[in-house]
Scaffold this active site. Sequence first.
Site, PDB file in Angstrom:
ATOM      1  N   HIS A  62     -59.615 -27.648  14.565  1.00 38.68           N
ATOM      2  CA  HIS A  62     -58.307 -27.743  13.908  1.00 38.68           C
ATOM      3  C   HIS A  62     -58.390 -27.132  12.516  1.00 38.68           C
ATOM      4  CE1 HIS A  62     -54.512 -30.332  12.835  1.00 38.68           C
ATOM      5  NE2 HIS A  62     -54.440 -29.084  12.403  1.00 38.68           N
ATOM      6  N   GLU A 116     -53.938 -22.388   8.525  1.00 38.76           N
ATOM      7  CA  GLU A 116     -55.149 -23.071   8.067  1.00 38.76           C
ATOM      8  C   GLU A 116     -55.749 -22.387   6.846  1.00 38.76           C
ATOM      9  OE1 GLU A 116     -56.422 -26.051   9.159  1.00 38.76           O
ATOM     10  OE2 GLU A 116     -54.468 -26.087  10.152  1.00 38.76           O
ATOM     11  N   HIS A 120     -55.312 -24.519   3.461  1.00 38.07           N
ATOM     12  CA  HIS A 120     -56.594 -25.151   3.140  1.00 38.07           C
ATOM     13  C   HIS A 120     -57.652 -24.166   2.636  1.00 38.07           C
ATOM     14  CE1 HIS A 120     -55.154 -28.881   4.963  1.00 38.07           C
ATOM     15  NE2 HIS A 120     -54.791 -28.197   6.031  1.00 38.07           N
TER      16      HIS A 120
END
Length: 227
Positions: A62, A116, A120
Amino acid sequence: MKSKCLLLINLLVLHYLAVLCVSQDFDFFYFVQQWPGSYCDSDKNSCCYPPTGKPAADFGIHGLWPNYKNGSYPQNCDPKDPFNESEIAELISSMIRNWPSLACPSSYGKSFWSHEWEKHGTCSESVFDQYSYFDTSLSLKQQTKLLQSLQSAGINPDGGSYSLANIKDAIKKGTGKTPWIECNENSSGNSQLYQVYLCVDSSGSNLIECPVFPKGKCGSAIEFPTF
């Protein structure tokens, strides 16, 4: 003259904040892997296989998320460094296998990977560029071998119910570190194994014991659905 000085000061402050934002301003990473059967067997998610077909029955990545020890986390740290698929071209085939998107509409995963990195990954630019961020995540998946650890303990994705404590113990035995388990509910309202969190030091090199776990809880026994 005074207004010009104030403007200059404001610009310098903004520049300083921007530099801080892309510096190593985090304490550790969560490395999060997801069981595809639980993603698909939930009323909250629409499930679409990638154009390459149904992914393997294995945990998928993930994300690798910078976090603070107080439980909060930085996000969207560098809008000037958007996801660039060409920078990870040689990783794409491995990412399709190990970091698949099950969201609808069906896709190879580019929008998932973009999200992502931009949310992040950009907060870890003191450690990683785009290539090393994704390459490190792929290496961590191979290192942790979650499904192998669970199956070695007799915990199989067969739709059965398993002790949460036994699941944690199996993963700790396999990885050497204590995991945090996130559950979701299937279409019948039963709690099931959804995501596994492990912690990585701020260099992205070593698994560590988590300084803090996310909030939330599972039941004492949870299902491990087929996929």
